[in-house]
Design a protein around this motif. Sequence first.
Motif, short mmCIF file in Angstrom:
data_model
loop_
_atom_site.label_atom_id
_atom_site.label_comp_id
_atom_site.label_asym_id
_atom_site.label_seq_id
_atom_site.Cartn_x
_atom_site.Cartn_y
_atom_site.Cartn_z
N LEU A 39 0.95 -1.18 -0.17
CA LEU A 39 -0.07 -0.04 -0.03
C LEU A 39 0.99 1.37 -0.06
O LEU A 39 1.62 1.50 0.97
CB LEU A 39 -0.68 -0.05 1.27
N PRO A 40 0.75 2.09 -1.07
CA PRO A 40 1.67 3.13 -1.15
C PRO A 40 1.39 4.24 -0.03
O PRO A 40 0.23 4.19 0.60
CB PRO A 40 1.25 3.89 -2.45
N PRO A 41 2.08 5.37 0.32
CA PRO A 41 1.70 6.23 1.28
C PRO A 41 0.40 7.01 0.94
O PRO A 41 -0.31 7.30 1.97
CB PRO A 41 2.94 7.00 1.40
N GLN A 42 0.04 7.08 -0.16
CA GLN A 42 -1.29 7.74 -0.51
C GLN A 42 -2.50 6.96 -0.06
O GLN A 42 -3.66 7.64 0.27
CB GLN A 42 -1.41 7.95 -2.03
N ALA A 43 -2.39 5.63 0.60
CA ALA A 43 -3.40 4.88 0.86
C ALA A 43 -3.91 5.23 2.45
O ALA A 43 -4.88 5.05 2.69
CB ALA A 43 -3.11 3.38 0.95
N ASP A 44 -2.90 6.21 3.01
CA ASP A 44 -3.33 6.74 4.13
C ASP A 44 -4.41 7.66 4.33
O ASP A 44 -5.30 7.84 5.36
CB ASP A 44 -2.13 7.35 5.13
N LYS A 45 -4.73 8.32 3.07
CA LYS A 45 -5.44 9.26 3.02
C LYS A 45 -6.79 9.03 2.07
O LYS A 45 -7.76 9.84 2.01
CB LYS A 45 -4.75 10.79 2.51
N MET A 46 -6.52 8.01 1.25
CA MET A 46 -7.52 7.69 0.03
C MET A 46 -7.52 6.40 -0.39
O MET A 46 -6.40 5.82 -0.21
CB MET A 46 -7.65 8.73 -1.03
N ASP A 47 -8.63 6.10 -1.06
CA ASP A 47 -8.43 4.65 -1.89
C ASP A 47 -7.48 4.85 -2.97
O ASP A 47 -7.83 5.86 -4.06
CB ASP A 47 -9.87 4.33 -2.30
N VAL A 48 -6.59 3.71 -3.42
CA VAL A 48 -5.63 3.97 -4.27
C VAL A 48 -6.00 2.87 -5.47
O VAL A 48 -6.51 1.90 -5.08
CB VAL A 48 -4.26 3.88 -3.70
N PRO A 49 -5.60 3.03 -6.75
CA PRO A 49 -5.69 2.21 -7.61
C PRO A 49 -4.84 0.95 -7.53
O PRO A 49 -3.88 1.08 -6.48
CB PRO A 49 -5.22 2.90 -9.12
N VAL A 50 -5.06 -0.21 -8.15
CA VAL A 50 -4.38 -1.48 -7.84
C VAL A 50 -4.00 -2.08 -8.96
O VAL A 50 -4.61 -2.12 -10.04
CB VAL A 50 -5.06 -2.49 -7.03
N LEU A 51 -2.66 -2.65 -9.02
CA LEU A 51 -1.94 -3.24 -10.05
C LEU A 51 -2.11 -4.79 -9.48
O LEU A 51 -1.22 -5.03 -8.61
CB LEU A 51 -0.89 -2.78 -10.62
N TRP A 52 -2.41 -5.64 -10.10
CA TRP A 52 -2.23 -7.10 -9.84
C TRP A 52 -1.23 -7.63 -10.47
O TRP A 52 -0.75 -7.32 -11.58
CB TRP A 52 -3.45 -7.87 -10.11
N TYR A 53 -0.31 -8.56 -9.52
CA TYR A 53 0.79 -9.20 -10.37
C TYR A 53 0.49 -10.77 -10.22
O TYR A 53 0.53 -11.19 -8.91
CB TYR A 53 1.97 -8.55 -9.75
N LEU A 54 0.48 -11.79 -11.10
CA LEU A 54 0.57 -13.00 -11.10
C LEU A 54 2.08 -13.43 -11.39
O LEU A 54 2.36 -13.52 -12.50
CB LEU A 54 -0.49 -13.61 -12.06
N SER A 55 2.52 -14.39 -10.43
CA SER A 55 3.81 -15.01 -10.62
C SER A 55 3.75 -16.34 -11.47
O SER A 55 2.55 -16.98 -11.84
CB SER A 55 4.12 -15.45 -9.15
N GLY A 56 4.95 -16.84 -11.76
CA GLY A 56 5.02 -17.99 -12.64
C GLY A 56 5.40 -19.15 -11.87
O GLY A 56 5.23 -19.41 -10.50
N LEU A 57 5.75 -20.26 -12.52
CA LEU A 57 5.73 -21.48 -11.95
C LEU A 57 6.75 -21.65 -10.93
O LEU A 57 7.82 -20.88 -10.96
CB LEU A 57 6.21 -22.55 -13.18
N THR A 58 6.54 -22.39 -9.97
CA THR A 58 7.17 -22.81 -8.62
C THR A 58 7.09 -21.39 -7.68
O THR A 58 7.67 -21.49 -6.54
CB THR A 58 8.52 -22.96 -9.00
N CYS A 59 6.59 -20.20 -8.25
CA CYS A 59 6.63 -19.08 -7.19
C CYS A 59 5.44 -19.13 -6.27
O CYS A 59 4.63 -19.87 -6.32
CB CYS A 59 6.72 -18.03 -8.13
N THR A 60 5.71 -18.08 -5.30
CA THR A 60 4.68 -17.81 -4.15
C THR A 60 4.59 -16.38 -4.42
O THR A 60 5.11 -15.59 -5.29
CB THR A 60 5.28 -18.08 -2.89
#
Length: 284
Positions: A39-60
């Motif tokens: 959560l970036p610092p701006q999230a302390d004051k407002m709702d922020v946009p979101v980027l989803w990141y999906l990982s590859g094989l063997t990852c967590t």
Amino acid sequence: MSAPGLTTVSEAKAFGGKQFVYTHRSEETGTEMRFAAFLPPQADKMDVPVLWYLSGLTCTEENFTVKAGAQRVAAELGVALIAPDTSPRGDEVPDDPDGAYDFGLGAGFYVDATEAPWSAHYRMRSYIETELPALVGQALPLDMERQAITGHSMGGHGALTIALRNPERFKGVSAFAPICAPMRCPWGDKALTGYIGPNRAKWREYDACALIEDGARVPAIFVDQGLEDGFLEGQLKPELLEAACDAAGIRLSLRRQPGYDHSYYFIATFIEDHLRWHAERLGF
């Protein structure tokens, strides 16, 4: 941050924001699931946009969080980062009987399995498309009207197919070295046969090129691909995505990067470009 429905595993300040790892009980997978949230610092004051990141094989959830170096630019831009795990886990969850890395634990392929024994827990499509967004949208200060998605390798496949199936939800979709045509590569053939069964017509909703051929559309796609990637010719096949997008009139920016391989050094090199590309589409 205390968040309803979530248990905090770890919390650390980074670039003025906070890096969290959470667990929660998933109805879709029937297991405890982990995900990382910056959560970036701006999230302390407002709702922020979101980027989803999906990982590859063997990852967590940890690989992207620790290795990609995305938090600095995300904090500057005011974008949250959500990185889910790549499969259900636990003693009750079946794994590849041969212990292979490309099926079972760490290799959920972002599908809803229909074949036993995988169908009981391997429901990563519904988990990513429906359950987790609903949960974080209620629990975290996120602007769910401004979402984008990216991913690497198997996760690039997941990002492309999820965005193509849900074009109204995502403002942007990008990928690092994605599996572009799972129906036409060994990784995909193994995963889709095992999880979905032998009927190849049912595989099409999990193949970006097939989805585009069948009419799915997004305005634009941004892909980086290393030319020294050992999986490039046999597994990834970006030329097939290029042909599908060209035929469909989808704007594809496919950057072939000389000298780069499949590793997180490659991702760390170009993650800032992807963040800024998505920020433009998220209204910055």
